[in-house]
Design an enzyme around this catalytic site. Structure first.
Site, mmCIF file in Angstrom:
data_model
loop_
_atom_site.group_PDB
_atom_site.id
_atom_site.type_symbol
_atom_site.label_atom_id
_atom_site.label_comp_id
_atom_site.label_asym_id
_atom_site.label_seq_id
_atom_site.Cartn_x
_atom_site.Cartn_y
_atom_site.Cartn_z
ATOM 1 N N GLY A 102 5.473 0.084 1.366
ATOM 2 C CA GLY A 102 6.577 -0.712 0.817
ATOM 3 C C GLY A 102 6.724 -0.579 -0.682
ATOM 4 O O GLY A 102 5.918 0.056 -1.360
ATOM 5 N N GLY A 104 5.920 -1.514 -3.749
ATOM 6 C CA GLY A 104 4.893 -2.333 -4.389
ATOM 7 C C GLY A 104 5.206 -2.603 -5.846
ATOM 8 O O GLY A 104 4.690 -3.537 -6.455
ATOM 9 N N ARG A 105 6.024 -1.757 -6.427
ATOM 10 C CA ARG A 105 6.409 -2.011 -7.817
ATOM 11 C C ARG A 105 7.843 -1.561 -8.063
ATOM 12 O O ARG A 105 8.205 -1.221 -9.189
ATOM 13 C CB ARG A 105 5.473 -1.335 -8.793
ATOM 14 N N LYS A 125 11.648 0.178 -11.517
ATOM 15 C CA LYS A 125 10.264 0.540 -11.179
ATOM 16 C C LYS A 125 9.357 -0.019 -12.261
ATOM 17 O O LYS A 125 9.493 0.348 -13.429
ATOM 18 C CB LYS A 125 10.127 2.061 -11.089
ATOM 19 N N ASP A 137 -0.709 -4.259 -9.378
ATOM 20 C CA ASP A 137 -0.062 -5.290 -10.200
ATOM 21 C C ASP A 137 1.467 -5.256 -10.217
ATOM 22 O O ASP A 137 2.108 -6.150 -10.756
ATOM 23 C CB ASP A 137 -0.596 -5.210 -11.652
ATOM 24 N N GLY A 138 2.076 -4.192 -9.700
ATOM 25 C CA GLY A 138 3.536 -4.132 -9.699
ATOM 26 C C GLY A 138 4.138 -3.594 -10.993
ATOM 27 O O GLY A 138 5.359 -3.527 -11.127
ATOM 28 N N ARG A 202 13.490 6.112 2.722
ATOM 29 C CA ARG A 202 12.475 7.163 2.846
ATOM 30 C C ARG A 202 12.138 7.425 4.317
ATOM 31 O O ARG A 202 12.412 6.570 5.164
ATOM 32 C CB ARG A 202 11.183 6.686 2.145
ATOM 33 N N ASP A 272 6.153 8.569 2.555
ATOM 34 C CA ASP A 272 6.843 7.458 1.886
ATOM 35 C C ASP A 272 7.524 7.946 0.606
ATOM 36 O O ASP A 272 8.287 7.201 -0.003
ATOM 37 C CB ASP A 272 5.871 6.310 1.562
ATOM 38 N N ASP A 282 10.330 9.609 -6.498
ATOM 39 C CA ASP A 282 8.988 9.163 -6.880
ATOM 40 C C ASP A 282 8.247 10.191 -7.716
ATOM 41 O O ASP A 282 7.360 10.898 -7.250
ATOM 42 C CB ASP A 282 8.161 8.771 -5.641
HETATM 43 P P1 AMP Z 1 3.006 6.289 -4.728
HETATM 44 O O1 AMP Z 1 1.946 7.237 -4.295
HETATM 45 O O2 AMP Z 1 3.200 6.185 -6.209
HETATM 46 O O3 AMP Z 1 4.294 6.552 -4.034
HETATM 47 O O4 AMP Z 1 2.533 4.829 -4.295
HETATM 48 C C1 AMP Z 1 2.095 4.512 -3.002
HETATM 49 C C2 AMP Z 1 2.272 3.044 -2.740
HETATM 50 O O5 AMP Z 1 1.553 2.267 -3.691
HETATM 51 C C3 AMP Z 1 3.718 2.575 -2.788
HETATM 52 O O6 AMP Z 1 3.896 1.627 -1.783
HETATM 53 C C4 AMP Z 1 3.815 1.947 -4.164
HETATM 54 O O7 AMP Z 1 4.795 0.959 -4.217
HETATM 55 C C5 AMP Z 1 2.425 1.353 -4.356
HETATM 56 N N1 AMP Z 1 2.041 1.250 -5.763
HETATM 57 C C6 AMP Z 1 1.724 2.257 -6.609
HETATM 58 N N2 AMP Z 1 1.424 1.775 -7.831
HETATM 59 C C7 AMP Z 1 1.557 0.429 -7.771
HETATM 60 C C8 AMP Z 1 1.400 -0.645 -8.706
HETATM 61 N N3 AMP Z 1 1.032 -0.446 -9.956
HETATM 62 N N4 AMP Z 1 1.642 -1.894 -8.257
HETATM 63 C C9 AMP Z 1 1.995 -2.128 -6.997
HETATM 64 N N5 AMP Z 1 2.167 -1.175 -6.075
HETATM 65 C C10 AMP Z 1 1.945 0.097 -6.445
HETATM 66 MG MG MG Z 2 6.015 6.164 -3.655
#
Ligand code: AMP
Ligand code: MG
Length: 532
Positions: A102, A104-105, A125, A137-138, A202, A272, A282
């Site tokens: 999902g 997350g940030r 983002k 932390d988002g 996605r 994702d 991303d």
């Molecule tokens: P990514 O590999 O960057 O696509 O991230 C994989 C997952 O981790 C996704 O669901 C992102 O939303 C979550 N995510 C990555 N970094 C953070 C962050 N700093 N805070 C919250 N969620 C994160």
């Molecule tokens: Mg991602």
């Protein structure tokens, strides 16, 4: 246009089921496409960079007040019509099913309808935690936000399908990041990028409900995607779902062929991070090939297996499409059309790749397929055999003339002379290599001669597909180093240079050179972690 006049039509959140739970804490979310999420109201956000082209695209006045833009696109202030939410999706990470991930940030603000009637989804983002933040932390660090801002716009101007970036805003707050996961966390500047795309859907959005057996939600997703983004394929039914899959296969094949053309390595091709519209999405630990090396990946998390290395991206996209196809199977209920989509991907990518190689070489007529493949393969092997800068190579090749290439009196050494600047280690150019490259160049000359290729128009054609300027890893890192010290000049300069990547721009020649030696092993230049 006045910002208050921006028209929102939030198709995604209006059409799909919301999570009824308003709590903002990490949890599993079932039977819902998204959760409402409020961006954090940062106290003193500052606008660091802005894309006037993207502003015009969505109907924002490029001369808008920077402070207003900073407030809006950090999430501090909302416009009427904005209804922020975080999307629920799952995904395969590095080949393993990871369940729910999902946004997350990422926090979506809604969909703007511009004067042409096009919908553009706006997404922040790094604007704070959502129910999908899991243990994180988002937020986002400035360094990775600069990389995303610059690269999405650079990719657009290179003609690569991509999400766009409207703004880069410093939040005024610090984030804690352990960049190399070695127990040395540091305080970094926090930032928010406002991304813009027709949709942020996605592959993982279909996978999650499919994995949970939630066919009702899966169907809602498919119906929404079909009617909003592929209306030409008809009303939802088994055939149109399959047609949509085939279209995603086609778009993905084209995206990957473009990456191959410009030397882009995504770095984290998890499902994702795969857009249903075939957009590059991303921007994390991505990188650009300096020396042509199909084995290279910038992502330290993937350093051992190199699953997402440059030369493996087409195969990984295929693997990801298999996962999407499996997720859609309960709706299509027939394997055959899904297999046809996969076959289409393979065929289309193959054709795109051949076409792309011909275009890079300025060849207009297709030869016999196997002979062409051998000819292109030989070049790729030569580029990898000694450290050769891919970008410089194709621009130098374009300067060669048929007469010299075909002159039997030209020695290997003088034939290779125009390429001298492409090599990182001239001492690697042994006699055998020179001979092989010499032969390849002669073969190339013959090919050009056969089609009566005129030098000038060919050079112009080649220079329209072979960029002079790409966002080399070390360039982005230099811009980051300066921005960390409060100097945004290089960030802005690179942003401008990358708008015309195929033009000579002699005043910026220094951004078109080989990677300097100091950048060979430096963090941020050759190695990047997922920490961002
Ligand atoms: P990514 O590999 O960057 O696509 O991230 C994989 C997952 O981790 C996704 O669901 C992102 O939303 C979550 N995510 C990555 N970094 C953070 C962050 N700093 N805070 C919250 N969620 C994160
Ligand atoms: Mg991602």
């Amino acid at each position: 246009m006045n910002l208050l006049d921006l028209k929102f039509d939030n198709r995604f959140s209006n059409s799909l089921p919301a999570d009824p739970n308003p709590e903002n804490r990490p949890r599993q979310v079932h039977n819902a496409a998204y959760s409402w999420a409020t961006p954090k109201a940062f106290e003193s956000p500052q606008l660091m960079a802005f894309s006037p082209e993207v502003a015009e695209l969505v109907g924002i006045n490029p001369a808008e007040d920077p402070a207003t833009l900073a407030n809006l696109f950090s999430g501090k202030q909302l416009l009427p019509g904005m209804q922020p939410y975080a999307m629920c999706y799952g995904g395969h990470q590095f080949g393993n099913w990871a369940g729910q991930l999902g946004d997350g940030r990422a926090i979506n603000l809604g969909e703007v309808v511009n004067s042409q009637g096009d919908h553009w989804a706006l997404q922040l983002k790094g604007a704070g935690a959502t129910p999908y933040s899991r243990t994180a932390d988002g937020y986002a660090a400035l360094r990775s936000s600069i990389r995303e801002f610059l690269c999405s716009e650079a990719m657009f101007h290179l003609g690569v399908p991509t999400t766009r970036a409207l703004t880069l805003v410093a939040t005024g707050e610090k984030v804690v990041r352990d960049m190399f996961y070695d127990g040395r966390p540091q305080l970094e500047i926090g930032a928010v990028v406002c991304r813009v795309a027709p949709s942020f859907i996605r592959f993982g959005q279909f996978q999650l409900p499919a994995s949970r057996g939630d066919l009702a939600l899966l169907k809602q997703f498919a119906d929404f995607t079909l009617t909003s983004h592929f209306p030409q394929l008809g009303e939802p039914c088994s055939e149109s779902y399959a047609a949509m899959f085939a279209e995603v296969c086609r778009l993905t094949a084209e995206m990957v062929a473009h990456w191959e053309r410009v030397g882009f390595v995504h770095g984290v091709m998890n499902t994702d991070n795969m857009s249903i519209l075939g957009l590059t999405i991303d921007y994390g630990p991505y990188g650009w090939l300096d020396n042509y090396d199909p084995e290279w990946t910038p992502n330290t998390t993937d350093a051992e297996r190199r699953r997402y290395r440059f030369g493996h991206q087409a195969e990984i996209a295929l693997w990801n499409l298999y996962q999407l196809g499996s997720a859609l199977y309960p709706l299509v209920e027939d394997l055959k059309p899904l297999e046809a989509g996969i076959a289409l991907y393979q065929r289309h990518h193959g054709e795109q790749r051949q076409q792309m190689m011909r275009a890079k070489l300025g060849i207009e007529t297709a030869g016999e397929t196997t002979a062409d493949s051998d000819f292109f393969d030989e070049l790729r092997q030569l580029l990898a055999a000694v450290e050769t800068d891919m970008t410089l190579f194709y621009r130098a090749l374009a300067t060669m003339d048929v007469a010299t290439l075909c002159d039997s009196k030209t020695t290997d050494e003088s034939l290779l002379q125009p390429l001298a600047d492409c090599y990182y280690r001239p001492e690697q150019l042994g006699e055998q290599y020179m001979q092989r490259m010499g032969n390849w160049l002669r073969h190339y000359g013959t090919r050009l001669q056969q089609e009566n290729s005129a030098d000038q128009p060919r050079q112009a054609r080649m220079n329209r597909v072979n960029p002079k300027y790409v966002l080399r890893n070390y360039l982005a890192q230099l811009a980051i180093d300066k921005a960390d010290q409060g100097d945004l000049s290089l960030l802005h300069e690179l942003f401008e240079v990358m708008k015309n990547p195929y033009d000579e721009q002699p005043e910026f020649d220094h951004h078109a050179g080989k990677r300097p030696d100091w950048a060979r092993q430096r963090a941020g230049c050759s190695m990047l972690s997922c920490s961002s």
